[in-house]
Design a protein around this motif. Structure first.
Motif, PDB file in Angstrom:
ATOM      1  N   GLN A 118       0.576  -1.068  -0.084  1.00  0.00           N
ATOM      2  CA  GLN A 118      -0.077  -0.290  -0.549  1.00  0.00           C
ATOM      3  C   GLN A 118       0.603   1.497   0.215  1.00  0.00           C
ATOM      4  O   GLN A 118       0.855   2.134  -0.797  1.00  0.00           O
ATOM      5  CB  GLN A 118      -1.143   0.002   1.422  1.00  0.00           C
ATOM      6  N   ASP A 121       2.595   1.837  -3.817  1.00  0.00           N
ATOM      7  CA  ASP A 121       0.972   1.947  -4.435  1.00  0.00           C
ATOM      8  C   ASP A 121       0.992   3.001  -4.223  1.00  0.00           C
ATOM      9  O   ASP A 121       0.807   4.201  -4.885  1.00  0.00           O
ATOM     10  CB  ASP A 121       0.690   1.139  -4.374  1.00  0.00           C
ATOM     11  N   GLU A 122       0.015   2.908  -3.019  1.00  0.00           N
ATOM     12  CA  GLU A 122      -0.844   4.166  -2.903  1.00  0.00           C
ATOM     13  C   GLU A 122      -0.633   5.725  -2.285  1.00  0.00           C
ATOM     14  O   GLU A 122      -0.892   6.797  -2.910  1.00  0.00           O
ATOM     15  CB  GLU A 122      -2.090   4.391  -2.281  1.00  0.00           C
ATOM     16  N   GLN A 228      -5.514   5.400   7.235  1.00  0.00           N
ATOM     17  CA  GLN A 228      -4.387   4.442   6.330  1.00  0.00           C
ATOM     18  C   GLN A 228      -3.483   3.200   6.913  1.00  0.00           C
ATOM     19  O   GLN A 228      -3.428   2.068   6.265  1.00  0.00           O
ATOM     20  CB  GLN A 228      -3.219   5.584   5.631  1.00  0.00           C
ATOM     21  N   ASN A 346       0.688  10.383   4.267  1.00  0.00           N
ATOM     22  CA  ASN A 346       1.275   9.790   2.165  1.00  0.00           C
ATOM     23  C   ASN A 346       3.237   9.929   2.629  1.00  0.00           C
ATOM     24  O   ASN A 346       4.042   9.080   2.668  1.00  0.00           O
ATOM     25  CB  ASN A 346       0.848   9.994   0.800  1.00  0.00           C
TER      26      ASN A 346
END
Length: 376
Positions: A118, A121-122, A228, A346
């Motif tokens: 994750q 990728d995200e 997340q 992120n």
């Protein structure tokens, strides 16, 4: 990158053109009844509408071109970052194994990052998408503020009560400091009266609303990070379950596995629900703020000069449209607060993964953390 900045600058200039074209169109409509549009009012209205539409379409086309270039930059930047993580994780045979095999906790947090797929990728997609978008927004806000402020000053007219207050202030300064020192300061704004009111409105109104948005953004950021992490834990458990289906079938552990999955998703769902409530509140707050900025408050600074006869209806409408653009540009930070919170989340998760990769490269230190590994 240079093309993105150049197009953004042109789009900032076009905000002034759109505001003036909108004012021309409104003035043409109002002039039909007063006869100010001349013998062919329909032609004047159609010409103003055509100019307004043409400028708007050109601005929209420029925005679409900028989006395409920025998307290409986003795609290439993300490909580079994913390649860096791929090379780092597969640099030798132990790094991926150490990242995935240690699931112990220290002080309530896992020693190694969860949901590596994750994160790569995200989070990599969200990182560069948010970074490029925020950079374009910041540059566009700065340049637009400059162009719009210059247009406001160029069209400014005197405001009688400001001139009276300024003259009274000059008299008070003369009493306090003496005529010689007070002569160096002139508090009468003169022709810059309406521009001064517009800038004063922005200086008082926007920071107050920004403070509220900043506090909401901090809460959104914490919830984004928590969601997340819980989403990563839930996805990681599903991946691990699918990797050991033979053992689970042999031990008949489907009920225990189902309870674990329900608990993990329940925690995710709880955070998601709180995030939805806050996001809905942020949307309502932003809508109210934009309504006040563009429909009510933007036209207040030019009203005194318009009532005093210093501004025509066209110039009054242009001043209101420019003030609305200025408020929107200065309040850019408010509109992107959720995006900033997501960007920070992120970047934080990717930074954790990068630090974990550097840790597992230190073989002796990592082995010493999990037990005695000093063999002779």
């Amino acid at each position: 990158t240079g093309a993105v900045f150049a197009i953004t600058t042109l789009l900032s200039m076009s905000s002034v053109w759109v505001a003036l074209a909108s004012a021309d169109f409104l003035a043409a409509l109002a002039g039909i009844q007063t006869g100010e549009t001349g013998p062919d009012p329909v032609g004047v209205v159609l010409m103003a509408a055509g100019a307004y539409l043409g400028i708007f379409l050109a601005r929209t086309g420029g925005g679409a071109l900028r989006h395409f270039i920025a998307s290409t930059l986003h795609r290439r930047a993300r490909g580079w970052l994913v390649g860096q993580f791929n090379d780092a994780i597969l640099a030798d045979e132990r790094i991926a194994l150490d990242l995935m095999s240690d699931r112990s906790e220290t002080d309530g947090s896992p020693r190694m990052p969860d949901a590596i797929d994750q994160r790569v990728d995200e989070c990599s997609a969200g990182l560069y998408g948010g970074l490029i978008g925020l950079t374009m927004g910041l540059w566009g806000a700065v340049t637009s503020i400059w162009f719009v402020s210059s247009a406001l000053v160029a069209r400014s007219q005197p405001v009688p009560f400001l001139d009276r207050w300024g003259a009274q202030g000059n008299a008070m300064l003369a009493d306090w400091l003496g005529a010689g020192a007070a002569a160096r300061v002139d508090l009468v704004p003169g022709v810059y009266g309406s521009a001064f009111l517009a800038l004063a409105l922005v200086a008082v109104y926007v920071p107050c609303v920004t403070l509220i948005a900043w506090r909401l953004g901090r809460v959104i950021e914490r919830l984004s990070i928590q969601r997340q992490r819980r989403d990563g834990a839930w996805r990681g458990e599903w991946g691990a379950m699918l990797g050991r289906v033979n053992q689970m079938a042999t031990a008949r552990g489907e009920r225990a596995q189902s309870r674990v999955n329900d608990q993990l998703y329940g925690a995710l769902d709880q955070t998601w629900g709180r995030q939805n409530w806050l996001t809905a509140g942020m949307m309502m707050f932003t809508s109210i703020y934009q309504f006040l900025s563009t429909r009510l408050l933007a036209y207040l600074p030019a009203l005194p000069a318009y009532f005093a006869g210093g501004l025509s209806f066209r110039d009054f409408a242009a001043s209101g449209e420019l003030t609305a653009e200025l408020i929107g540009d200065v309040s850019w930070f408010i509109n992107v607060m959720p995006a900033i919170a997501t960007l920070r989340a992120n970047s934080g998760r990717l930074t954790e993964l990068a630090r974990a990769i550097e840790r597992v490269r230190q073989r002796r230190e990592v082995d010493a953390e999990t037990g005695v590994r000093d063999f002779h």
